[in-house]
Write a protein that holds these residues in place. Structure first.
Motif, PDB file in Angstrom:
ATOM      1  N   THR A  14      83.987  32.980  63.742  1.00  0.00           N
ATOM      2  CA  THR A  14      82.719  32.452  64.528  1.00  0.00           C
ATOM      3  C   THR A  14      81.348  32.368  63.826  1.00  0.00           C
ATOM      4  N   GLU A  15      81.385  33.671  62.983  1.00  0.00           N
ATOM      5  CA  GLU A  15      80.256  33.979  62.295  1.00  0.00           C
ATOM      6  C   GLU A  15      79.952  32.951  61.100  1.00  0.00           C
ATOM      7  N   TYR A  16      81.099  32.737  60.318  1.00  0.00           N
ATOM      8  CA  TYR A  16      81.345  31.669  59.148  1.00  0.00           C
ATOM      9  C   TYR A  16      80.899  30.583  59.468  1.00  0.00           C
ATOM     10  N   THR A  17      81.530  30.157  60.804  1.00  0.00           N
ATOM     11  CA  THR A  17      81.356  28.582  61.345  1.00  0.00           C
ATOM     12  C   THR A  17      79.754  28.508  61.655  1.00  0.00           C
ATOM     13  N   PHE A  18      79.241  29.592  62.043  1.00  0.00           N
ATOM     14  CA  PHE A  18      77.796  29.415  62.479  1.00  0.00           C
ATOM     15  C   PHE A  18      76.787  29.367  61.248  1.00  0.00           C
ATOM     16  N   ARG A  19      77.019  30.098  60.209  1.00  0.00           N
ATOM     17  CA  ARG A  19      76.418  30.221  58.970  1.00  0.00           C
ATOM     18  C   ARG A  19      76.870  29.051  58.091  1.00  0.00           C
ATOM     19  N   LEU A  20      77.885  28.407  58.161  1.00  0.00           N
ATOM     20  CA  LEU A  20      78.232  27.181  57.460  1.00  0.00           C
ATOM     21  C   LEU A  20      77.452  26.022  58.149  1.00  0.00           C
ATOM     22  N   TRP A  87      63.482  38.669  44.879  1.00  0.00           N
ATOM     23  CA  TRP A  87      63.028  39.403  46.256  1.00  0.00           C
ATOM     24  C   TRP A  87      64.264  39.008  47.238  1.00  0.00           C
ATOM     25  N   GLY A  88      65.159  38.347  46.931  1.00  0.00           N
ATOM     26  CA  GLY A  88      66.396  38.035  47.743  1.00  0.00           C
ATOM     27  C   GLY A  88      66.347  36.644  48.119  1.00  0.00           C
ATOM     28  N   ARG A  89      67.931  36.493  48.576  1.00  0.00           N
ATOM     29  CA  ARG A  89      68.028  35.162  48.995  1.00  0.00           C
ATOM     30  C   ARG A  89      67.322  34.532  50.305  1.00  0.00           C
ATOM     31  N   HIS A  90      67.379  35.504  51.197  1.00  0.00           N
ATOM     32  CA  HIS A  90      66.937  35.375  52.647  1.00  0.00           C
ATOM     33  C   HIS A  90      65.294  34.810  52.411  1.00  0.00           C
ATOM     34  N   PRO A  91      64.403  35.427  52.036  1.00  0.00           N
ATOM     35  CA  PRO A  91      63.031  35.232  51.802  1.00  0.00           C
ATOM     36  C   PRO A  91      62.800  33.788  50.858  1.00  0.00           C
ATOM     37  N   TYR A 137      73.567  31.000  48.581  1.00  0.00           N
ATOM     38  CA  TYR A 137      73.342  31.993  49.553  1.00  0.00           C
ATOM     39  C   TYR A 137      74.616  31.700  50.504  1.00  0.00           C
ATOM     40  N   ILE A 138      74.789  30.616  51.020  1.00  0.00           N
ATOM     41  CA  ILE A 138      76.091  30.436  51.839  1.00  0.00           C
ATOM     42  C   ILE A 138      77.440  30.745  50.785  1.00  0.00           C
ATOM     43  N   MET A 139      77.675  30.385  49.599  1.00  0.00           N
ATOM     44  CA  MET A 139      78.551  30.877  48.887  1.00  0.00           C
ATOM     45  C   MET A 139      78.918  32.289  48.962  1.00  0.00           C
ATOM     46  N   GLU A 140      77.934  33.058  48.596  1.00  0.00           N
ATOM     47  CA  GLU A 140      77.845  34.455  48.609  1.00  0.00           C
ATOM     48  C   GLU A 140      78.163  35.242  50.081  1.00  0.00           C
ATOM     49  N   LEU A 141      77.871  34.526  51.167  1.00  0.00           N
ATOM     50  CA  LEU A 141      78.242  34.630  52.338  1.00  0.00           C
ATOM     51  C   LEU A 141      79.672  34.511  52.958  1.00  0.00           C
ATOM     52  N   TRP A 195      68.977  35.348  62.456  1.00  0.00           N
ATOM     53  CA  TRP A 195      70.369  35.622  62.828  1.00  0.00           C
ATOM     54  C   TRP A 195      71.103  35.379  61.344  1.00  0.00           C
ATOM     55  N   ILE A 196      70.782  35.443  60.156  1.00  0.00           N
ATOM     56  CA  ILE A 196      71.382  34.945  58.997  1.00  0.00           C
ATOM     57  C   ILE A 196      70.983  36.309  58.071  1.00  0.00           C
ATOM     58  N   PRO A 197      71.939  37.320  57.631  1.00  0.00           N
ATOM     59  CA  PRO A 197      71.618  38.342  57.119  1.00  0.00           C
ATOM     60  C   PRO A 197      71.683  38.086  55.406  1.00  0.00           C
ATOM     61  N   GLU A 198      71.162  38.898  54.929  1.00  0.00           N
ATOM     62  CA  GLU A 198      70.712  38.791  53.488  1.00  0.00           C
ATOM     63  C   GLU A 198      72.121  38.773  52.676  1.00  0.00           C
ATOM     64  N   SER A 199      72.100  38.144  51.545  1.00  0.00           N
ATOM     65  CA  SER A 199      73.206  38.150  50.818  1.00  0.00           C
ATOM     66  C   SER A 199      73.921  39.695  50.405  1.00  0.00           C
ATOM     67  N   PRO A 200      75.223  39.926  50.725  1.00  0.00           N
ATOM     68  CA  PRO A 200      75.618  41.514  50.440  1.00  0.00           C
ATOM     69  C   PRO A 200      75.593  41.507  48.628  1.00  0.00           C
ATOM     70  N   LYS A 201      75.831  40.277  48.135  1.00  0.00           N
ATOM     71  CA  LYS A 201      76.041  40.309  46.741  1.00  0.00           C
ATOM     72  C   LYS A 201      74.816  40.905  46.050  1.00  0.00           C
ATOM     73  N   TRP A 202      73.610  40.138  46.578  1.00  0.00           N
ATOM     74  CA  TRP A 202      72.182  40.567  46.070  1.00  0.00           C
ATOM     75  C   TRP A 202      71.981  41.804  46.524  1.00  0.00           C
ATOM     76  N   LEU A 203      72.098  42.485  47.592  1.00  0.00           N
ATOM     77  CA  LEU A 203      71.998  43.797  48.182  1.00  0.00           C
ATOM     78  C   LEU A 203      72.634  44.814  47.087  1.00  0.00           C
ATOM     79  N   ALA A 204      74.106  44.446  46.988  1.00  0.00           N
ATOM     80  CA  ALA A 204      74.708  45.368  45.894  1.00  0.00           C
ATOM     81  C   ALA A 204      74.227  45.283  44.877  1.00  0.00           C
TER      82      ALA A 204
END
Length: 230
Positions: A14-20, A87-91, A137-141, A195-204
């Motif tokens: 569900t999360e993947y579908t929503f983000r996509l 600064w991150g994918r989200h901003p 961003y969506i590829m990293e999610l 509702w969209i989290p920051e990219s875990p790859k960028w955070l890592a």
């Protein structure tokens, strides 16, 4: 027991579908804003006065203004790519989309060819950034096995944006209204901000380089799971 075991899988799907869906709408917004110029700068139309006619544009002026959005796109990709790394994918994606929405809408208030060129150039810079960063961003999610589907769906929505631009040109009789309405899909994407989290790859990456410490590390602890998204 089976229902309990399937709950995490169902939630993940569900999360993947929503983000996509959200990032596909981002691409739809970009393509709608980009291809609106095809109708705004038509040489003439029997049912409306185009920008070409209103501003009495010479062919060279029309070509320059029409190209402004794509020139901006060319500049916006590396600029917002740099912002996304810094600064991150989200901003990066939400700021570029917000600015793209504002300047696309401002096209409807242009008072002459120079102001129209300027707002279309800046809109292209911002929407170009949204296009690039949104895709990364969506590829990293997405997980590895989801990425082919992700790319296919987003390309489909990009094509739908071209169709939407055509529909807007048919329904609305003014080129100013076209610019105004074609900017609205970006609002739907921006509504997903919380509702969209920051990219875990960028955070890592921030963790590895020591740029994220203390409370930030706790808050963004999902960065430790970035390997799942490789």
């Amino acid at each position: 027991l089976n229902s309990v075991e399937t709950m995490p899988v169902s939630r993940e799907a569900t999360e993947y579908t929503f983000r996509l869906l959200i990032f596909s709408i981002c691409w739809l917004a970009v393509s709608t804003a980009a291809f609106m110029d095809v109708f705004v700068f038509a040489k003439s139309r029997h049912d409306m006065k185009t920008a070409t006619e209103e501003f009495n544009l010479e062919p060279s002026q029309r070509a320059a203004i029409y190209s402004a959005f794509y020139l901006g796109w060319l500049l916006g990709d590396p600029f917002f790519g740099w912002i996304a790394d810094l600064w991150g994918r989200h901003p990066a994606v939400y700021s570029s989309t917000l600015l793209g929405f504002i300047f696309s809408m401002m096209g409807s208030m242009a008072v002459g060819p120079y102001s129209l060129f300027t707002v279309r150039l800046v809109a292209g810079i911002c929407m170009g950034g949204a296009d690039l960063v949104g895709f990364v961003y969506i590829m990293e999610l997405s997980k590895m096995e989801q990425r082919a589907t992700t790319a296919s769906v987003m390309q489909g929505f990009f094509a739908m944006g071209v169709c939407l631009a055509s529909a807007i040109a048919v329904v609305f009789p003014s080129w100013r209204q076209m610019y105004l309405v074609s900017s609205l899909p970006a609002v739907i994407f921006m509504a997903s901000y919380f509702w969209i989290p920051e990219s875990p790859k960028w955070l890592a990456q921030q963790l590895r380089t020591g740029k994220m410490k203390g409370s930030e590390r706790v808050t963004n602890s999902n960065a430790e799971k970035a390997e799942e998204h490789r």
